[in-house]
Design a protein around this motif. Structure first.
Motif, PDB file in Angstrom:
ATOM      1  N   MET A   1       1.105  -1.129   0.194  1.00 26.93           N
ATOM      2  CA  MET A   1      -0.151  -0.249  -0.701  1.00 26.93           C
ATOM      3  C   MET A   1       0.850   1.018  -0.325  1.00 26.93           C
ATOM      4  O   MET A   1       1.580   1.650   0.627  1.00 26.93           O
ATOM      5  CB  MET A   1      -0.538  -0.226   1.247  1.00 26.93           C
ATOM      6  CG  MET A   1      -1.793   1.053   1.421  1.00 26.93           C
ATOM      7  SD  MET A   1      -2.875   1.307   3.010  1.00 26.93           S
ATOM      8  CE  MET A   1      -2.590   1.616   4.107  1.00 26.93           C
ATOM      9  N   ARG A   2       0.321   2.699  -0.888  1.00 27.01           N
ATOM     10  CA  ARG A   2       0.901   3.431  -0.632  1.00 27.01           C
ATOM     11  C   ARG A   2       1.322   4.083   0.954  1.00 27.01           C
ATOM     12  O   ARG A   2      -0.089   3.930   1.518  1.00 27.01           O
ATOM     13  CB  ARG A   2       1.191   4.884  -1.876  1.00 27.01           C
ATOM     14  CG  ARG A   2       0.784   5.763  -1.754  1.00 27.01           C
ATOM     15  CD  ARG A   2       0.078   6.892  -3.726  1.00 27.01           C
ATOM     16  NE  ARG A   2      -1.261   6.746  -2.195  1.00 27.01           N
ATOM     17  CZ  ARG A   2      -2.367   7.527  -3.072  1.00 27.01           C
ATOM     18  NH1 ARG A   2      -1.665   7.295  -4.219  1.00 27.01           N
ATOM     19  NH2 ARG A   2      -3.242   7.140  -2.753  1.00 27.01           N
ATOM     20  N   ALA A   3       2.235   4.844   1.540  1.00 29.57           N
ATOM     21  CA  ALA A   3       2.305   5.791   2.384  1.00 29.57           C
ATOM     22  C   ALA A   3       1.570   6.221   2.420  1.00 29.57           C
ATOM     23  O   ALA A   3       1.893   6.823   1.275  1.00 29.57           O
ATOM     24  CB  ALA A   3       3.274   4.941   2.671  1.00 29.57           C
ATOM     25  N   PHE A   4       0.942   7.127   3.681  1.00 24.87           N
ATOM     26  CA  PHE A   4       0.382   8.499   3.261  1.00 24.87           C
ATOM     27  C   PHE A   4       1.398   9.051   4.543  1.00 24.87           C
ATOM     28  O   PHE A   4       1.503   8.627   5.934  1.00 24.87           O
ATOM     29  CB  PHE A   4      -1.196   8.495   3.878  1.00 24.87           C
ATOM     30  CG  PHE A   4      -1.384   9.798   4.154  1.00 24.87           C
ATOM     31  CD1 PHE A   4      -2.434  10.288   2.669  1.00 24.87           C
ATOM     32  CD2 PHE A   4      -0.846  11.308   4.209  1.00 24.87           C
ATOM     33  CE1 PHE A   4      -2.888  11.643   2.684  1.00 24.87           C
ATOM     34  CE2 PHE A   4      -1.749  12.081   4.713  1.00 24.87           C
ATOM     35  CZ  PHE A   4      -1.936  12.342   3.861  1.00 24.87           C
ATOM     36  N   THR A   5       2.501  10.001   4.589  1.00 29.22           N
ATOM     37  CA  THR A   5       2.535  10.753   5.548  1.00 29.22           C
ATOM     38  C   THR A   5       2.777  12.610   5.656  1.00 29.22           C
ATOM     39  O   THR A   5       1.545  12.323   6.722  1.00 29.22           O
ATOM     40  CB  THR A   5       4.440  10.689   5.287  1.00 29.22           C
ATOM     41  OG1 THR A   5       4.661  11.390   3.939  1.00 29.22           O
ATOM     42  CG2 THR A   5       4.888   9.436   6.023  1.00 29.22           C
TER      43      THR A   5
ATOM     44  N   PHE B   1     -15.326   4.050   6.078  1.00 28.56           N
ATOM     45  CA  PHE B   1     -13.942   4.971   6.377  1.00 28.56           C
ATOM     46  C   PHE B   1     -13.080   3.925   6.501  1.00 28.56           C
ATOM     47  O   PHE B   1     -11.421   4.454   6.726  1.00 28.56           O
ATOM     48  CB  PHE B   1     -14.481   5.498   8.252  1.00 28.56           C
ATOM     49  CG  PHE B   1     -13.918   6.189   8.975  1.00 28.56           C
ATOM     50  CD1 PHE B   1     -13.463   7.410   9.173  1.00 28.56           C
ATOM     51  CD2 PHE B   1     -12.359   5.624  10.206  1.00 28.56           C
ATOM     52  CE1 PHE B   1     -12.226   8.580   9.490  1.00 28.56           C
ATOM     53  CE2 PHE B   1     -12.237   6.275  10.664  1.00 28.56           C
ATOM     54  CZ  PHE B   1     -11.755   7.162  10.489  1.00 28.56           C
ATOM     55  N   ASN B   2     -13.175   2.452   7.124  1.00 28.61           N
ATOM     56  CA  ASN B   2     -12.477   2.022   6.853  1.00 28.61           C
ATOM     57  C   ASN B   2     -11.806   1.351   5.617  1.00 28.61           C
ATOM     58  O   ASN B   2     -10.803   1.479   4.845  1.00 28.61           O
ATOM     59  CB  ASN B   2     -12.511   0.597   7.632  1.00 28.61           C
ATOM     60  CG  ASN B   2     -12.389  -0.563   8.436  1.00 28.61           C
ATOM     61  OD1 ASN B   2     -11.779  -0.093   8.157  1.00 28.61           O
ATOM     62  ND2 ASN B   2     -12.744  -1.903   8.394  1.00 28.61           N
ATOM     63  N   ASN B   3     -12.341   1.487   4.765  1.00 29.29           N
ATOM     64  CA  ASN B   3     -11.965   1.209   3.692  1.00 29.29           C
ATOM     65  C   ASN B   3     -11.050   1.774   3.002  1.00 29.29           C
ATOM     66  O   ASN B   3      -9.728   1.619   2.671  1.00 29.29           O
ATOM     67  CB  ASN B   3     -13.535   1.041   2.811  1.00 29.29           C
ATOM     68  CG  ASN B   3     -14.043  -0.323   2.463  1.00 29.29           C
ATOM     69  OD1 ASN B   3     -13.211  -1.366   3.488  1.00 29.29           O
ATOM     70  ND2 ASN B   3     -15.044   0.127   1.856  1.00 29.29           N
ATOM     71  N   CYS B   4     -11.054   3.503   3.675  1.00 31.50           N
ATOM     72  CA  CYS B   4      -9.721   4.415   2.901  1.00 31.50           C
ATOM     73  C   CYS B   4      -8.616   3.979   3.797  1.00 31.50           C
ATOM     74  O   CYS B   4      -7.700   4.110   2.591  1.00 31.50           O
ATOM     75  CB  CYS B   4     -10.175   5.666   3.459  1.00 31.50           C
ATOM     76  SG  CYS B   4     -11.589   6.613   2.843  1.00 31.50           S
ATOM     77  N   PHE B   5      -8.322   3.683   4.457  1.00 32.61           N
ATOM     78  CA  PHE B   5      -7.305   3.575   5.426  1.00 32.61           C
ATOM     79  C   PHE B   5      -6.945   2.002   4.203  1.00 32.61           C
ATOM     80  O   PHE B   5      -4.735   2.218   4.530  1.00 32.61           O
ATOM     81  CB  PHE B   5      -7.461   2.844   6.398  1.00 32.61           C
ATOM     82  CG  PHE B   5      -7.210   4.196   7.493  1.00 32.61           C
ATOM     83  CD1 PHE B   5      -6.499   5.036   8.279  1.00 32.61           C
ATOM     84  CD2 PHE B   5      -9.356   4.572   7.699  1.00 32.61           C
ATOM     85  CE1 PHE B   5      -6.966   6.174   8.856  1.00 32.61           C
ATOM     86  CE2 PHE B   5      -9.302   5.418   8.494  1.00 32.61           C
ATOM     87  CZ  PHE B   5      -8.051   6.757   9.293  1.00 32.61           C
ATOM     88  N   LYS B   6      -7.413   1.652   4.055  1.00 36.47           N
ATOM     89  CA  LYS B   6      -6.745   0.146   3.146  1.00 36.47           C
ATOM     90  C   LYS B   6      -6.021   1.011   2.446  1.00 36.47           C
ATOM     91  O   LYS B   6      -6.026  -0.265   1.037  1.00 36.47           O
ATOM     92  CB  LYS B   6      -7.693  -0.825   2.282  1.00 36.47           C
ATOM     93  CG  LYS B   6      -8.890  -1.155   4.003  1.00 36.47           C
ATOM     94  CD  LYS B   6      -8.257  -1.915   5.260  1.00 36.47           C
ATOM     95  CE  LYS B   6      -8.603  -2.346   6.284  1.00 36.47           C
ATOM     96  NZ  LYS B   6      -8.506  -3.346   7.298  1.00 36.47           N
ATOM     97  N   ASN B   7      -6.764   1.771   1.298  1.00 33.30           N
ATOM     98  CA  ASN B   7      -6.028   2.206   0.000  1.00 33.30           C
ATOM     99  C   ASN B   7      -5.266   3.883   0.573  1.00 33.30           C
ATOM    100  O   ASN B   7      -5.243   4.304  -1.024  1.00 33.30           O
ATOM    101  CB  ASN B   7      -6.939   2.232  -0.397  1.00 33.30           C
ATOM    102  CG  ASN B   7      -7.993   1.081  -0.689  1.00 33.30           C
ATOM    103  OD1 ASN B   7      -7.595   0.288  -1.912  1.00 33.30           O
ATOM    104  ND2 ASN B   7      -9.026   1.072  -0.407  1.00 33.30           N
ATOM    105  N   GLY B   8      -4.266   3.877   1.088  1.00 36.29           N
ATOM    106  CA  GLY B   8      -3.866   4.885   1.125  1.00 36.29           C
ATOM    107  C   GLY B   8      -4.704   5.940   1.201  1.00 36.29           C
ATOM    108  O   GLY B   8      -4.335   7.326   1.146  1.00 36.29           O
TER     109      GLY B   8
END
Ligand code: SF4
Lengths: 215, 481
Positions: free
Chosen positions: A1-5, A117-124
């Motif tokens: 998964m792409r990281a988000f910083t 909400f949950n699905n968002c986190f799985k996709n960066g």
């Protein structure tokens, strides 16, 4: 998964409450067996004046001039400002895929529906909950200033406004960790494979009817 | 986490604790999944993910698959099986499910298999979903299975892949909400009216972050199928999971189902299930109460399930709303729906009627619709009335009872099991501007077709509207009959 910083981007509005995932990506596009390619159909029924079909050349379709995301000032926007209960309805992960495909990296709203909400986190993609008055204020400022940019700093858990003001937000430690490092949570869970096996053995003993019933 | 043994627990607390593999310090937990249902729309990317990572399903016997969302309901098209599906993109998706199940060794009820049906109809009906289970599916209406006293909820595609690879979900415990409906429902008032009234009361975000337990004497007096209708729409109240405690009605329903335990195993299971109810005095974070006697047949007028009123009421006016966001919502909904504030609900004319979906396509739903349709004819002004049974088993039972004939004689169309016009992925859809009385669960813009206008109602109310050509209080027809 792409990281988000940390991310800086133009904010764009989706100014209505209870935006459902049918509106985010209509069902005819769910026939795809891929994870990508949904961006051109994000908010399809609002963005275009005709009924969209999968596989179409979307550049030839009539654009709805009244829809904000079509306005020149919001082109290239990557932070979506939204209202209450964003992402309600269907569990389709195609919704975050479409938002991501269109270039959004973060969504700010007073509340989100659980599954979305949950699905968002799985996709960066980072969903940020801020108080309703604060979101109202962001909408007002965004409308007033063309090119209104927000910085989202996940490490520090703040949204930074153009005037430097910071808005703190909450995020689960585990989700934050995964997102910051772009971790695949299947790999993480499999580190606990022994615990899962131990639980399973116990469950098989206590509730044997749950195993091998359907074969 | 987890409660000490002596603490009074809710049904949800018990189900959670029973499936807790591991609590982590950050407040998340690994929850073990007993049953994983899959369908063609939300699974292909998950299988693809498994392949790319070189992973295998953890426990194939926990997975049951069936195609439902975009299989054709049309009898002739359906007869051709997968190859007969006219829409190429749909055909590829159904085929992909087929191939994935074969490759990974998963049991699938294929397109024309006697076990096929809408995933939330076939789960309980085959005993693939049982009390005390954790049940997940890449579909938000998985809450339906909670009616059995199970912890059941929808997940996204990444989670479908996660559950396949690990048999677990990473979860945070939800809060507990009790929705109690006490009293006796009036004649002609159904489970659908109850759940629409609940959603009207708490709103589509009212249950966000909660697991809802439905209780009270009116819920207890519902059949299993009625309880499924109620739990099905927990998600329309914002709650991922809805559930009802196990009682004799549950056990009677489950007994003898093909995949339900038998003999000694049955006794063992029943002993285990008897504790699946909230303890007296267990703590709920929120309690909502409704009186059964006050619930009338409901009709949704707007573009969100919370925009719902009794059939005797008027379409609401934005002028009566103080909250600015809500006011704007009502105005937009009225415009989309082509309705006037203050208009009588019974003056809304219908173009099409849809009786089906995982909310209301079980045998009792079809019986209720047929009881109204019997000996009557659909109004000429209504272009089409679709009756789509929820599963092959429901279809066979209905035909055995002659319900198909009742519908056909009334001018309704009798179709093949599928999601059909609930989400209009197959050929069944509304035209722009058309009003539809629908027994499904979502009235979002465009849900049943581009520009289509959906009104959510019970099966008997839908049948009554088909006959009259506009909404009517079905109780008047039932008295007349
Ligand atoms: S019937 Fe409708 S709500 Fe139910 S699973 Fe199918 S599409 Fe979803």
């Amino acid at each position: 998964m792409r990281a988000f910083t940390k991310h800086k981007g133009v904010a764009a509005p989706m100014d209505r409450a209870n935006v459902d995932t049918d509106l985010i990506i209509p069902k005819q596009f769910l026939k795809s067996i891929k994870r990508s390619g949904f961006g051109p159909n994000l908010f399809d029924e609002l963005r275009y004046l005709d009924e969209g079909q999968p596989g179409q050349d979307h550049s030839k379709r009539p654009i709805n001039p009244d829809f904000p995301l079509n306005h020149p000032r919001y082109q290239g926007a990557s932070v979506l400002l939204a209202r209450k209960n964003f992402g309600c309805g269907s569990s389709r992960e195609h919704a975050p895929w479409a938002l991501d495909g269109h270039g959004f990296r973060a969504i700010i709203a007073p509340s989100f529906a659980d599954i979305f909400f949950n699905n968002c986190f799985k996709n960066g993609l980072l969903p940020i909950v801020l108080e309703e008055e604060i979101v109202d204020q962001l909408f007002t400022e965004m409308y007033a200033e063309e090119g209104y940019e927000l910085v989202v700093d996940l490490e520090e858990q703040v949204v930074i406004k153009p005037n430097g003001e910071t808005l703190a937000f909450e995020v689960d430690a585990f989700r934050k960790h995964c997102l910051l490092n772009g971790l695949d949570d299947i790999g993480l869970t499999l580190e606990d494979a022994d615990d899962i096996r131990a639980y399973e053995a116990k469950r098989r003993e206590q509730a044997p009817w749950l195993f091998d019933a359907v074969k | 986490m987890g409660h000490p043994q002596n603490k009074k627990q809710t049904l949800y607390d018990k189900l959670w604790q029973d499936h807790l593999v591991k609590s982590r310090d950050d407040g998340t937990a690994l929850i073990y999944i007993d049953r994983h249902l899959i369908h063609e729309v939300t699974s292909p990317q998950a299988f693809e993910g498994l392949r790319l990572a070189g992973r295998k399903p953890w426990r194939t016997d926990s997975v049951v698959a069936t195609p439902d969302h975009n299989v054709p309901s049309h009898v002739e098209e359906r007869a051709g099986g997968i190859e007969g599906i006219v829409d190429e993109v749909s055909r590829i998706q159904v085929k992909t499910l087929n191939e994935n199940c074969e490759d990974f060794g998963i049991v699938e009820f294929g397109i024309n298999d006697p076990g096929q049906g809408i995933v939330h109809v076939i789960g309980p009906e085959t005993g693939a979903t049982l009390p005390g289970m954790t049940v997940v599916c890449g579909d938000s209406h998985t809450s339906t299975h909670g009616a059995l006293g199970a912890l059941a909820h929808g997940i996204g595609t990444s989670e479908v892949e996660h559950v396949m690879a690990t048999q677990c979900l990473i979860q945070k415990k939800m809060k507990n909400m009790l929705v109690r409906v006490d009293g006796e429902l009036g004649p002609g008032v159904t489970a659908k009216d109850v759940v629409l009234a609940i959603i009207g009361k708490i709103g589509t975000a009212g249950g966000t972050g909660y697991a809802i337990e439905f209780g009270g004497s009116a819920i207890r007096s519902l059949s299993m199928e009625g309880r499924m209708t109620v739990c099905n729409m927990a998600i329309e109240a914002g709650a991922r999971a809805g559930m009802v405690a196990v009682d004799d009605v549950t056990l009677e329903y489950v007994k003898g189902k093909p995949y339900a335990p038998k003999g000694e195993m049955w006794e063992l299971a029943v002993a285990n299930w008897s504790r699946l109810h909230s303890d007296d005095g267990a703590h709920f974070d929120a309690v909502v109460e409704l009186k059964a006697e006050e619930i009338e047949p409901q009709v949704s007028w707007g573009t969100s399930p919370e925009m719902v009123v009794p059939v005797s009421a008027l379409v609401p006016s934005p002028a009566d709303e103080n909250d600015a966001t809500k006011k704007a919502g009502i105005e937009r909904a009225l415009e989309y729906m082509g309705l006037e504030a203050g208009q009588k609900i019974t003056d809304i004319a219908l173009d099409r009627v849809f009786i089906g979906s995982c909310t209301n396509s079980r045998i009792e739903d079809l019986r209720a619709a047929a009881a109204v349709a019997k000996g009557r004819k659909k109004a000429d002004s209504v272009k089409q009335v679709l009756v789509v049974p929820g599963s092959q088993a429901v279809k066979a039972q209905a035909e055995k009872e002659g319900l198909d004939k009742v519908f056909i004689e009334a001018g309704f169309e009798w179709r093949e099991p599928s999601c059909s016009m609930c989400l209009a992925m197959n050929a069944d859809k509304l035209g722009a501007g058309e009003h539809c009385a629908s027994t499904s669960n979502r009235n979002f813009e465009g849900r049943q077709g581009y520009g289509g206008r959906t009104h959510l109602v019970s099966p008997s109310m839908a049948a009554a509207a088909a006959i009259a050509g506009h909404f009517v209080d079905v109780r008047e027809m039932q008295e007349a009959a």
